[in-house]
Write an enzyme that holds these catalytic residues in place. Structure first.
Site, short mmCIF file in Angstrom:
data_model
loop_
_atom_site.label_atom_id
_atom_site.label_comp_id
_atom_site.label_asym_id
_atom_site.label_seq_id
_atom_site.Cartn_x
_atom_site.Cartn_y
_atom_site.Cartn_z
N ASP A 1 -0.06 4.91 1.43
CA ASP A 1 -0.19 5.77 2.61
C ASP A 1 0.01 4.97 3.89
O ASP A 1 -0.62 3.93 4.10
CB ASP A 1 -1.57 6.43 2.62
CG ASP A 1 -1.77 7.36 1.44
OD1 ASP A 1 -0.97 8.29 1.29
OD2 ASP A 1 -2.72 7.12 0.66
N ASP B 1 0.87 -1.17 0.00
CA ASP B 1 0.00 0.00 0.00
C ASP B 1 0.92 1.23 0.00
O ASP B 1 2.13 1.10 0.19
CB ASP B 1 -0.89 -0.03 1.25
CG ASP B 1 -1.83 1.15 1.34
OD1 ASP B 1 -2.25 1.65 0.29
OD2 ASP B 1 -2.11 1.59 2.47
N ASP C 1 -1.47 -0.86 6.13
CA ASP C 1 -1.74 -0.42 7.51
C ASP C 1 -3.17 -0.70 7.94
O ASP C 1 -3.45 -0.72 9.14
CB ASP C 1 -1.45 1.07 7.64
CG ASP C 1 -2.44 1.92 6.86
OD1 ASP C 1 -2.41 1.90 5.63
OD2 ASP C 1 -3.28 2.60 7.51
#
Length: 595
Positions: free
Chosen positions: A150, A148, A433
């Site tokens: 961010d 990912d 995250d």
């Protein structure tokens, strides 16, 4: 120095447990059995005792009289407690005179033992750059690494949270016409914590454990804690919340919402301050409407591109550890690993951030780049086809028959991704995250390896490394074990002693909680259970770590082994289970120089 202390601690633990398994279990409240055997006959329990030379002595009816000197510190309680004929009622063969004096003697004895076992500084060993394993993973079997963007490839400073809060608060007042008084509430750093639940209908923010119980003392209406008695009244006399009835798989409503990503911190804070304004000013409002409007206001910050603009205008202020991201990607690519990126962020934003962290040629590291993927829908449906973007970021109209290196793709779905790449199963490792949007479907439906990025680990590890935490937690566990074993003393004086111990136990719980966050405590634990966040973390991730840079501490043929944590009916057998986890960290001394 630390390793010498650890060695001394381990030796002390082993010495106290070598003669009979009851020793350490008595200290750490772990169920254990005598090295002898139990045979109940009538109301008296016969028991084989452990003698000094390690041989079994004959059965005795009064075990306390023949307990060896080596057991006197913590093992004596096993010789003093017996089961009645029913197997359920407890009694004691210890002297029944002056129980109060006896209980306090045991208390002081245990406290001295804890002090001897955990000397100051012994647990200042946990390295925040460690990778922790929920499942056994051999990196040698992994050929493809996915990320990912961010809070995975790009780590952001806490200054971004305040910017998001301020802009969403502005939307709430100007666009949704909320009272201007809400605008006077400044952002409160470290108020909220990731993984909390929000009761949409009642307007309550709270922490829930792995068994769906609310941790009393962590329920907030606005900025004020809700008394425990009121919480129980609100939930029909129980602190249990049937989450399967009130919340979907991805933690979204209709009654309960779980905030799982780092971006949710400013949203929780705005909900708390807006609730507080209405309550403090005695203004009637509907918590359901407030939740929806705050959620939409936060969403507008992203949709309208404010967050992207702030970061792109000041990359140095908002992006952290870009050089470490470059080091990870370079290392993986140089060793022949295939890399891909799947992110919900737009290409212009990702491109600028990656150029800052990795360099102008960052796309050469990746075999596939997918932006605006619309996760989690990318992973769990096959509706949207892939679209290719040109060098200017404009959409092209050609049908996608392959995913080519150097190209940028938008939207798409995992079914097509698997067909076009052939990347399947445990040879693929994806890092993100968000436990739901990034990891859940990949692990449960497709068998990919998954790695959770948990930035909070760095701060929480520092707390765990403090002497105050180590001493408080160890004594809390020892005191809990003492309460469990001494509860059969039920005369009035003994009950007063036990009540004092219970009060001290609650105080210790508050101390350990407040070391992490005075409002909600650790994101990983309630008083004695894992949090609901921890439960999902263990379920949806093979490994978890503070940042992807932790990968730099391990070679690519390293095998991660999860620690075998004793179940409630098991006793600890290995040294890394006898301490507070210090020995779990691999390459402890070698890694000490990192950050």
């Amino acid at each position: 120095m630390a390793s010498k202390k650890l060695g001394s601690l381990s030796h002390a633990l082993w010495q106290r447990s070598s003669s009979c398994r009851g020793g350490l279990s008595a200290v750490f409240n772990i169920p254990a059995f005598s090295c002898g055997s139990f045979a109940s006959s009538g109301s008296t329990m016969n028991r084989q005792e452990c003698c000094k030379d390690g041989q079994k002595c004959g059965p005795t009816k009064n075990a306390a009289a023949v307990t060896s000197q080596r057991h006197q510190i913590v093992g004596k309680n096993r010789a003093e407690e017996s089961l009645a004929k029913s197997g359920r009622a407890f009694s004691s063969t210890a002297p029944q005179t002056n129980n109060k004096t006896y209980l306090w003697a045991r208390y002081n004895e245990m406290k001295r033992l804890v002090h001897d076992l955990i000397p100051p500084g012994v647990c200042n060993l946990l390295n925040p750059s460690t990778i922790y394993a929920n499942n056994e993973v051999n990196l040698e079997e992994v050929d493809i690494y996915g990320f990912d963007y961010d809070y995975t490839l790009a780590q952001y400073s806490s200054a971004l949270d305040e910017m998001i809060y301020n802009k969403a608060r502005e939307f709430l007042v100007q666009h949704y016409k909320y009272p201007e008084g809400i605008g006077k509430y400044d952002y409160i750093p470290n108020f909220a914590a990731r993984g909390l639940h929000y009761d949409i209908q009642k307007g309550l923010l709270m922490k829930i454990d792995a068994f769906h119980y609310i941790q009393l003392g962590t329920v907030y209406r606005g900025l004020k804690p809700v008394p425990d008695e009121e919480v129980l009244q609100l939930y029909n006399g129980s602190s249990h919340v049937p989450l399967h009835q009130v919340s979907g798989f991805y933690g979204k409503g209709p009654v309960m919402k779980q905030f799982m990503d780092v971006f949710s911190i400013p949203e929780m804070t705005l909900l708390a301050t807006a609730n507080d304004y209405f309550i403090s000013n005695d203004i009637e409002y509907d918590p359901v409407h407030l939740y929806k409007d705050v959620s939409d206001a936060i969403g507008m910050v992203h949709i309208k591109g404010y967050m992207y603009k702030w970061i792109m205008q000041d990359l140095e202020k908002y992006i952290l550890r870009g050089d470490e991201t470059y080091a990870v990607l370079h290392r993986l690519a140089s060793q022949g690993k295939k890399l891909f990126l799947i992110t919900n962020s737009p290409f212009s934003f990702v491109d600028k951030g990656m150029k800052y962290m990795v360099g102008k040629e960052w796309r050469e590291f990746f075999d596939v780049v997918i932006v605006q993927a619309d996760k989690p829908h990318f992973f769990n449906d096959c509706v949207k086809p892939f679209r290719r973007l040109d060098s200017n970021g404009d959409l092209k109209w050609d049908r996608i028959k392959s995913l080519e290196k150097g190209q940028i793709y938008k939207q798409g779905n995992l079914v097509d991704f698997l067909k076009l790449t052939g990347w399947r199963g445990s040879k693929v490792f994806y890092f993100g995250d968000h436990l739901y949007s990034d990891l859940a479907d990949l692990m449960l439906r497709h068998g990919w390896r998954t790695g959770a990025i948990v930035p909070e680990l760095e701060i929480e590890t520092k707390v765990v490394n403090t002497d105050q935490y180590a001493q408080s937690l160890t004594w809390l566990q020892a005191l809990t074990g003492l309460l469990e074993r001494m509860q059969m003393y039920r005369d009035p004086e003994s009950k007063k002693v036990l009540q004092e111990w219970l009060k001290e136990r609650e105080e210790l719980r508050a101390v350990t909680k407040n070391l992490f966050n005075p409002h909600f405590g650790s994101i990983f634990r309630t008083c004695h259970n894992p949090t609901y966040f921890s439960r999902r973390l263990c379920r949806f991730s093979d490994l978890y770590m503070a940042s992807i840079s932790c990968l730099l501490n391990y070679d690519l043929s390293y095998t991660f082994y999860p620690r075998r944590t004793p179940l409630q009916h098991e006793a600890p057998l290995w040294m890394d289970q006898l301490c507070t986890g210090c020995m779990k960290t691999p390459f402890l001394e070698e890694m000490a120089h990192i950050r």
